[in-house]
Design a protein around this motif. Structure first.
Motif, PDB file in Angstrom:
ATOM      1  N   GLY A 626       0.992  -1.092  -0.184  1.00 32.69           N
ATOM      2  CA  GLY A 626      -0.012  -0.017  -0.143  1.00 32.69           C
ATOM      3  C   GLY A 626       0.710   1.123   0.124  1.00 32.69           C
ATOM      4  N   ARG A 627       0.308   2.451  -0.640  1.00 29.01           N
ATOM      5  CA  ARG A 627       0.990   3.620  -0.576  1.00 29.01           C
ATOM      6  C   ARG A 627       0.021   4.762  -0.198  1.00 29.01           C
ATOM      7  NH1 ARG A 627       4.289   0.548  -1.236  1.00 29.01           N
ATOM      8  NH2 ARG A 627       6.224   0.182  -2.402  1.00 29.01           N
ATOM      9  N   VAL A 628       0.666   5.938   0.054  1.00 31.16           N
ATOM     10  CA  VAL A 628      -0.260   7.131   0.289  1.00 31.16           C
ATOM     11  C   VAL A 628       0.272   8.142  -0.497  1.00 31.16           C
ATOM     12  CG1 VAL A 628      -0.868   8.894   1.807  1.00 31.16           C
ATOM     13  CG2 VAL A 628      -0.763   6.370   2.737  1.00 31.16           C
ATOM     14  N   ARG A 629      -0.459   9.026  -1.110  1.00 34.02           N
ATOM     15  CA  ARG A 629       0.077   9.981  -1.836  1.00 34.02           C
ATOM     16  C   ARG A 629      -0.648  11.481  -1.406  1.00 34.02           C
ATOM     17  NH1 ARG A 629      -2.254   8.881  -6.415  1.00 34.02           N
ATOM     18  NH2 ARG A 629      -0.509   7.756  -7.495  1.00 34.02           N
ATOM     19  N   ILE A 630       0.462  12.195  -0.873  1.00 35.17           N
ATOM     20  CA  ILE A 630      -0.262  13.650  -0.628  1.00 35.17           C
ATOM     21  C   ILE A 630       0.258  14.708  -1.709  1.00 35.17           C
ATOM     22  CG2 ILE A 630       0.055  15.291   1.210  1.00 35.17           C
ATOM     23  CD1 ILE A 630       0.764  13.215   3.004  1.00 35.17           C
ATOM     24  N   GLY A 631      -0.636  15.429  -2.028  1.00 31.48           N
ATOM     25  CA  GLY A 631      -0.068  16.456  -2.946  1.00 31.48           C
ATOM     26  C   GLY A 631      -0.912  17.754  -2.688  1.00 31.48           C
ATOM     27  N   TRP A 632      -0.480  19.028  -3.235  1.00 30.82           N
ATOM     28  CA  TRP A 632      -1.131  20.235  -2.920  1.00 30.82           C
ATOM     29  C   TRP A 632      -0.793  21.105  -3.960  1.00 30.82           C
ATOM     30  CZ3 TRP A 632       2.466  18.316   0.320  1.00 30.82           C
ATOM     31  CH2 TRP A 632       3.591  18.949   0.435  1.00 30.82           C
ATOM     32  N   ARG A 633      -1.685  22.163  -4.064  1.00 32.25           N
ATOM     33  CA  ARG A 633      -1.374  23.356  -4.879  1.00 32.25           C
ATOM     34  C   ARG A 633      -2.152  24.488  -4.552  1.00 32.25           C
ATOM     35  NH1 ARG A 633      -5.051  19.814  -7.782  1.00 32.25           N
ATOM     36  NH2 ARG A 633      -6.741  20.872  -8.406  1.00 32.25           N
ATOM     37  N   VAL A 634      -1.716  25.597  -4.861  1.00 30.91           N
ATOM     38  CA  VAL A 634      -2.284  26.884  -4.710  1.00 30.91           C
ATOM     39  C   VAL A 634      -3.298  27.081  -5.680  1.00 30.91           C
ATOM     40  CG1 VAL A 634      -1.950  29.408  -4.153  1.00 30.91           C
ATOM     41  CG2 VAL A 634      -0.233  27.734  -3.290  1.00 30.91           C
ATOM     42  N   VAL A 635      -4.435  27.623  -5.541  1.00 28.77           N
ATOM     43  CA  VAL A 635      -5.623  27.928  -6.565  1.00 28.77           C
ATOM     44  C   VAL A 635      -6.163  29.260  -6.309  1.00 28.77           C
ATOM     45  CG1 VAL A 635      -6.164  25.315  -7.021  1.00 28.77           C
ATOM     46  CG2 VAL A 635      -7.345  26.580  -5.175  1.00 28.77           C
ATOM     47  N   SER A 636      -6.624  29.793  -7.253  1.00 28.62           N
ATOM     48  CA  SER A 636      -7.208  31.162  -6.974  1.00 28.62           C
ATOM     49  C   SER A 636      -8.670  30.893  -6.950  1.00 28.62           C
ATOM     50  CB  SER A 636      -6.930  31.879  -8.403  1.00 28.62           C
ATOM     51  OG  SER A 636      -7.645  33.298  -8.443  1.00 28.62           O
ATOM     52  N   VAL A 637      -9.310  31.446  -5.983  1.00 22.32           N
ATOM     53  CA  VAL A 637     -10.880  31.556  -5.782  1.00 22.32           C
ATOM     54  C   VAL A 637     -11.317  32.771  -5.405  1.00 22.32           C
ATOM     55  CG1 VAL A 637     -12.638  30.495  -4.258  1.00 22.32           C
ATOM     56  CG2 VAL A 637     -10.488  29.189  -4.866  1.00 22.32           C
ATOM     57  N   ASP A 638     -12.032  33.525  -6.323  1.00 19.38           N
ATOM     58  CA  ASP A 638     -12.838  34.765  -6.090  1.00 19.38           C
ATOM     59  C   ASP A 638     -11.465  35.785  -5.912  1.00 19.38           C
ATOM     60  OD1 ASP A 638     -15.109  33.654  -6.260  1.00 19.38           O
ATOM     61  OD2 ASP A 638     -15.463  33.264  -4.001  1.00 19.38           O
ATOM     62  N   GLY A 639     -10.690  35.542  -6.748  1.00 22.89           N
ATOM     63  CA  GLY A 639      -9.652  36.680  -6.429  1.00 22.89           C
ATOM     64  C   GLY A 639      -8.488  36.244  -5.357  1.00 22.89           C
ATOM     65  N   GLY A 640      -8.603  35.401  -4.656  1.00 18.29           N
ATOM     66  CA  GLY A 640      -8.074  35.193  -3.465  1.00 18.29           C
ATOM     67  C   GLY A 640      -7.214  34.032  -3.633  1.00 18.29           C
ATOM     68  N   SER A 641      -6.186  33.537  -2.812  1.00 16.32           N
ATOM     69  CA  SER A 641      -5.305  32.257  -2.885  1.00 16.32           C
ATOM     70  C   SER A 641      -5.757  31.412  -1.903  1.00 16.32           C
ATOM     71  CB  SER A 641      -3.762  32.771  -2.834  1.00 16.32           C
ATOM     72  OG  SER A 641      -3.337  33.304  -3.708  1.00 16.32           O
ATOM     73  N   HIS A 642      -6.293  30.161  -2.549  1.00 18.03           N
ATOM     74  CA  HIS A 642      -6.633  29.178  -1.531  1.00 18.03           C
ATOM     75  C   HIS A 642      -5.590  27.889  -1.866  1.00 18.03           C
ATOM     76  CE1 HIS A 642     -10.940  30.015  -0.525  1.00 18.03           C
ATOM     77  NE2 HIS A 642     -10.276  30.905  -0.728  1.00 18.03           N
ATOM     78  N   LEU A 643      -5.377  27.176  -0.728  1.00 24.78           N
ATOM     79  CA  LEU A 643      -4.518  26.109  -0.934  1.00 24.78           C
ATOM     80  C   LEU A 643      -5.183  24.679  -0.808  1.00 24.78           C
ATOM     81  CD1 LEU A 643      -1.542  25.093  -0.766  1.00 24.78           C
ATOM     82  CD2 LEU A 643      -2.075  24.781   2.109  1.00 24.78           C
ATOM     83  N   ARG A 644      -4.973  23.731  -1.939  1.00 22.56           N
ATOM     84  CA  ARG A 644      -5.852  22.734  -1.853  1.00 22.56           C
ATOM     85  C   ARG A 644      -5.007  21.499  -1.499  1.00 22.56           C
ATOM     86  NH1 ARG A 644     -10.598  20.819  -4.776  1.00 22.56           N
ATOM     87  NH2 ARG A 644     -10.451  18.934  -5.735  1.00 22.56           N
ATOM     88  N   VAL A 645      -5.412  20.558  -0.414  1.00 20.51           N
ATOM     89  CA  VAL A 645      -4.492  19.475  -0.162  1.00 20.51           C
ATOM     90  C   VAL A 645      -5.269  18.359  -0.410  1.00 20.51           C
ATOM     91  CG1 VAL A 645      -3.092  18.510   1.718  1.00 20.51           C
ATOM     92  CG2 VAL A 645      -3.379  21.157   1.646  1.00 20.51           C
ATOM     93  N   GLU A 646      -4.493  17.393  -1.175  1.00 18.28           N
ATOM     94  CA  GLU A 646      -5.281  16.050  -1.381  1.00 18.28           C
ATOM     95  C   GLU A 646      -4.456  14.908  -0.837  1.00 18.28           C
ATOM     96  OE1 GLU A 646      -5.566  15.837  -5.675  1.00 18.28           O
ATOM     97  OE2 GLU A 646      -6.760  17.514  -5.854  1.00 18.28           O
TER      98      GLU A 646
END
Length: 703
Positions: A626-646
């Motif tokens: 078994g493995r685990v994958r963790i990734g994240w990226r910075v996305v733009s939402v309504d003119g602001g910066s959001h962090l999306r962690v998966e």
């Protein structure tokens, strides 16, 4: 009166500095005491976890124990613990069987020693790290030593950790006399701790223990935390107990400036820690400022005394020079007022203005100015600080004097410049564009420039005096202005010192307020974890294991935040720290560099811990592939910066939605979303759990 006033001021300032230094000493004692206590509690928690390892398993092999200690990472996370081991309780008729089992497990030549006849033995069978020194202790029956036996029996009868007195560690085989101690945690047959002393004695299977070398322990605990303290640690009362540690900067023969003794309870045993002020406290003391006050007072007194002598002589010559008498009296009155104000006033603007007015008056000048020495990139910029004899805006449209041949000696601090007619001086009129006095400047012929030099040698600026007529300034006037310039230097130095003291007090209050805020936040987080863990834990043992794991996750996150000075923590290191116990090859971590503020880092660290724990029990990390994958990226939402962690799991057993929601689910869907002001999606798909967290980036930053 001047000497008495100076002595009183010095005494008052001395008392203030003495009280401040003593308070600083007590603050550092409190910080050191808290650091030692907290670190020892952490070590006891590690020992409890070691005991739980043996209590939760019917048989722990030597390899399993070694892997457990490696995962603890003693040198990295728990610096100060020299070794962790397990001593087995063995009846006399079972000695042969144990020796055979240990030899069969790969411990060549294993035997219990000493081999004196007794009813039972308590032999060291596991000890990590198993280096050459520790290997010597394998098989040693620690109960033959009265000091160790006393601690082992207390741990056995109470079911709690018990620290020993001062001992010489068995593994110290080089002959050096180094003090040490051990902490024991009993291990009983079964998963629960027996309720009575008799049952505990009957069901004892052994002791998990940790060994500490006292000098190394306290140097590691207090590394960089006590620059102004020296300390001794005694097992018991000083003089009656055993000295276990003495810091290298402890003075044996002398009497320290400050000292105190504090009791410290460690695993059922009371130490006495003696603290003393070291040379660092003396070096950082502000008592040196007392001499500044004294020198300033003596200077003012000397000037007043000189003026008094001059006044006496003027009175003796009153019949011959009544005009000179009246002029001299006015000069003395002016100097006296300036001296009193310098001694009692710390407002820089008022002080400099008073001295400028006095210099203008006593010299007979029409115009006087104090120019403050502020160097620009060319090294010749001066700011008008005080003006006397003209309106405040008289020089508003004029450039400041430059480092010319006339002004240079004053601004470089070389000495006074006096000219009966500056327009006829060889140094005058050589600089463009004005080649002399600028247009709009009052006419000047008599000129006197006196530097204002600090006691450190720094040229603070200059007193510049002028008159439209020639031959006005005398040698006597020059001397008076030089004395006033010295008072101006003292005034500026005192004002600077006073401002620095105010800034230091304000900074200290700011730091204390910030520390209080952070401690309250941490205690609130621990209280919440304890409450939620108790709700989902059927037994005390389950609660203890879950609670310790969550506290360790919180501790790891706080370590990262502390390294960032409580400003931010790197998301990459946060994810790696929580997945490290499961192996670096089991987790695929990728994403841009992101730094999170403390509140968001704590919340996300707890979420990673709960997801990893669930994966290790039921998900992808519970099987080899078994493995685990963790990734994240910075996305733009309504003119602001959001962090999306998966978070994604794959390669594990089939997943089914849980029938009930425990602490982890409540943390992710409720607490995490609320603290991060974001959205949390948790999907129990058959191929693996998938969790998505999206929240706005506040004080954090991303590259």
């Amino acid at each position: 009166m001047g000497l008495l006033a100076t002595a009183g001021a010095m005494m008052g300032f001395w008392l203030v500095m003495e009280r401040r230094d003593h308070e600083r000493f007590l603050q550092e004692v409190g910080q050191a005491e808290t650091t030692i206590s907290n670190r020892m509690e952490t070590y006891v928690a590690v020992l409890r976890a070691t005991s739980a390892l043996f209590a939760s398993s019917e048989a722990v092999t030597r390899a399993e124990f070694a892997a457990f200690v490696v995962r603890l990472n003693l040198r990295g996370r728990y610096a100060g613990i020299r070794s962790i081991g397990f001593s087995a309780r063995v009846a006399s008729d079972q000695v042969g069987r144990l020796e055979a089992e240990m030899r069969g497990d790969g411990v060549e030549g294993f035997h219990i020693w000493p081999q004196d006849r007794r009813d039972e033995f308590n032999s060291v069978i596991y000890l990590e790290p198993l280096d050459d020194q520790n290997r010597v202790a394998i098989g040693f029956d620690m109960s033959v030593d009265p000091v160790r036996r006393n601690a082992m029996e207390r741990a056995r009868d109470t079911g709690e950790p018990a620290a020993s007195g001062k001992v010489r560690l068995v593994r110290e085989a080089d002959g050096r006399d180094q003090a040490g101690f051990l902490i024991y945690m009993p291990v009983y047959q079964g998963s629960a701790i027996p309720t009575t002393v008799e049952e505990r004695r009957d069901l004892l299977s052994g002791h998990a223990y940790a060994a500490f070398q006292a000098d190394e322990l306290f140097e590691r605990i207090l590394w960089g935390a006590r620059p102004n303290l020296a300390l001794e640690v005694h097992d018991g009362e000083p003089g009656k107990g055993a000295l276990m540690h003495r810091s290298s900067d402890w003075s044996v023969g002398g009497t320290p400036r400050y000292g105190t003794e504090r009791p410290l309870a460690v695993a059922g045993r009371v130490w006495t820690v003696s603290y003393a002020a070291s040379a660092g406290l003396e070096a950082a003391s502000g008592r040196g400022l007392v001499w500044i006050v004294g020198i300033g007072g003596l200077l003012a007194t000397s000037l007043l005394s000189a003026a008094a002598v001059g006044q006496s002589r003027a009175r003796a010559d009153a019949e011959r020079a009544s005009r000179a008498e009246r002029l001299r009296a006015r000069e003395l009155e002016t100097i006296n007022g300036v001296g009193i104000e310098v001694s009692a006033q710390l407002d820089l603007d008022r002080l400099v203005q008073s001295i400028t007015d006095a210099a203008t008056q006593v010299s007979g000048a029409q115009i006087g100015a104090f120019l403050y020495n502020v160097l620009d990139e060319r090294g010749e910029s001066y700011t008008l600080h005080a003006l006397s004899g003209e309106k405040a805006g008289a020089f508003a449209n004029l450039s400041m004097p430059r480092n010319t041949a006339v002004f240079g000696p004053t601004f470089r601090g070389e000495g006074a410049v006096r000219s009966d007619d500056i327009t006829r001086d060889a140094r005058y009129g050589h600089n463009a564009p004005h080649h002399g006095v600028p247009r709009g400047h009052p006419a000047v012929r008599s000129y006197l420039g006196v530097p204002v030099v600090s006691r450190s040698g720094e040229t603070l600026g200059g007193l510049l005096l002028g008159h439209g007529e020639a031959g006005v300034f005398t040698a006597a006037a020059e001397r008076l202005v030089v004395g006033l310039a010295a008072q101006a230097a003292v005034a500026v130095d005192n004002a600077r010192l006073f401002g620095a003291a105010l800034r230091e007090a304000e900074q200290r209050k700011l730091l204390l307020d910030e520390l209080n805020h952070r401690v309250k936040n941490t205690l609130a987080a621990v209280q919440s974890i304890a409450r939620e863990t108790s709700r989902s834990s059927p037994t005390p043992a389950t609660f203890l294991a879950s609670f310790e794991g969550r506290l360790l996750a919180l501790s790891n996150t706080h370590d990262l935040i502390t390294r960032g000075n409580w400003k931010n923590a790197p998301l990459m290191e946060l994810a790696r720290a929580e997945l490290a116990p499961h192996g670096h090859d089991r987790a695929l971590i990728a994403g841009p560099d992101v730094w999170l503020p403390p509140q968001d880092a704590v919340a996300l660290g707890m979420a990673f811990h709960e997801l990893a724990t669930n994966a290790a029990k039921h998900g992808a990390l519970s099987v080899p592939g078994g493995r685990v994958r963790i990734g994240w990226r910075v996305v733009s939402v309504d003119g602001g910066s959001h962090l999306r962690v998966e978070w994604e799991e794959f390669g594990g057993p089939p997943v089914a939605p849980p029938e009930r929601h425990g602490f982890g689910t409540r943390l992710l869907r409720g607490v995490l979303a609320s603290q991060l002001d974001g959205v949390v999606s948790l999907d129990f798909a058959p191929e693996g759990v998938r969790c998505v967290v999206e929240f706005p980036l506040r004080d954090g930053k991303a590259v």
